[in-house]
Design a protein around this motif. Sequence first.
Motif, mmCIF file in Angstrom:
data_model
loop_
_atom_site.group_PDB
_atom_site.id
_atom_site.type_symbol
_atom_site.label_atom_id
_atom_site.label_comp_id
_atom_site.label_asym_id
_atom_site.label_seq_id
_atom_site.Cartn_x
_atom_site.Cartn_y
_atom_site.Cartn_z
ATOM 1 N N PHE A 34 2.527 12.753 -8.652
ATOM 2 C CA PHE A 34 2.271 12.781 -7.213
ATOM 3 C C PHE A 34 1.197 13.822 -6.880
ATOM 4 C CE2 PHE A 34 6.263 10.805 -5.034
ATOM 5 C CZ PHE A 34 6.050 9.621 -5.731
ATOM 6 N N ALA A 38 -2.039 12.787 -4.897
ATOM 7 C CA ALA A 38 -2.336 13.436 -3.614
ATOM 8 C C ALA A 38 -3.738 14.037 -3.630
ATOM 9 C CB ALA A 38 -1.299 14.510 -3.312
ATOM 10 N N SER A 44 -2.864 16.101 2.035
ATOM 11 C CA SER A 44 -2.551 17.528 2.152
ATOM 12 C C SER A 44 -1.293 17.918 1.389
ATOM 13 C CB SER A 44 -2.398 17.907 3.630
ATOM 14 O OG SER A 44 -1.351 17.151 4.213
ATOM 15 N N SER A 45 -0.432 16.949 1.114
ATOM 16 C CA SER A 45 0.839 17.266 0.451
ATOM 17 C C SER A 45 1.384 16.035 -0.260
ATOM 18 C CB SER A 45 1.859 17.737 1.501
ATOM 19 O OG SER A 45 3.149 17.813 0.964
ATOM 20 N N THR A 46 2.142 16.264 -1.332
ATOM 21 C CA THR A 46 2.810 15.154 -2.023
ATOM 22 C C THR A 46 3.907 14.557 -1.146
ATOM 23 O OG1 THR A 46 4.370 16.647 -3.110
ATOM 24 C CG2 THR A 46 2.343 16.101 -4.321
ATOM 25 N N ARG A 47 4.336 15.305 -0.134
ATOM 26 C CA ARG A 47 5.371 14.792 0.775
ATOM 27 C C ARG A 47 4.894 13.550 1.523
ATOM 28 N NH1 ARG A 47 6.797 20.048 3.756
ATOM 29 N NH2 ARG A 47 5.391 20.989 2.282
ATOM 30 N N LEU A 48 3.590 13.428 1.709
ATOM 31 C CA LEU A 48 3.064 12.223 2.351
ATOM 32 C C LEU A 48 3.319 10.993 1.482
ATOM 33 C CD1 LEU A 48 -0.293 13.586 3.784
ATOM 34 C CD2 LEU A 48 1.671 12.763 5.095
ATOM 35 N N SER A 50 5.889 10.789 -0.717
ATOM 36 C CA SER A 50 7.349 10.613 -0.657
ATOM 37 C C SER A 50 7.799 9.989 0.657
ATOM 38 C CB SER A 50 8.048 11.955 -0.854
ATOM 39 O OG SER A 50 7.727 12.494 -2.107
ATOM 40 N N TYR A 51 7.071 10.242 1.723
ATOM 41 C CA TYR A 51 7.412 9.662 3.015
ATOM 42 C C TYR A 51 7.245 8.138 2.984
ATOM 43 C CZ TYR A 51 7.252 8.493 7.960
ATOM 44 O OH TYR A 51 7.484 7.917 9.191
ATOM 45 N N HIS A 52 6.220 7.655 2.287
ATOM 46 C CA HIS A 52 5.902 6.230 2.265
ATOM 47 C C HIS A 52 6.516 5.478 1.096
ATOM 48 C CE1 HIS A 52 3.142 6.241 5.679
ATOM 49 N NE2 HIS A 52 2.748 7.435 5.252
#
Length: 195
Positions: A34, A38, A44-48, A50-52
């Motif tokens: 990730f 990214a 800006s973040s790997t969380r983006l 994980s969100y999708h």
Amino acid sequence: MQVTRSPASESRRAQILDATIAVVAEEGFARATFARIAARGGLSSTRLISYHFAGKGELVAALVEHVVTGIGAHVGERVTAASTARGRLAAYIEGVVSYADAHRAPMTALLRVAMAGAGGASMQDAGDLSHLERILREGQEAGEMRDFDASILATTVQRAVEVVPFRLQAESDLDCRAYAAELVELFDRATRAEA
């Protein structure tokens, strides 16, 4: 159940998929973290990611579905335009080879996923040769093609076309039209009914 996503969400998913394809194609499946995805996608973040996507498995399944859908549309249009089974077989070969030539990164990524044994059920669906076997059986039933094991020949045709992305990596100026023409001639001779 069909999930409805906003245009912004679809755009972000496409951005993530494009970055995933690039990383897998260039660096290999094992290195497609990730963090790398990214960075490649300018996120800006790997969380983006994980969100999708719920995880790497879901992301890889989406990659496989994206590429297979593209191949299917490209090849399917050509195959359905042909009026004979021999023509459909030629259209299939030419279609897969031309798609691999025009979409090098997605095809390389797909094959790297397959070689890694990833992609789960989506990869199994991608390996379904029933459409190719159907073309061959229709050719036999119409008397255009000789008697042979359609399953074996479908597998052989598929293996001959799926090696194209690897050939393109080793030989970037490979003449894909000539390559496809040679395969069309080879498989036409191998399948054609005796006059």
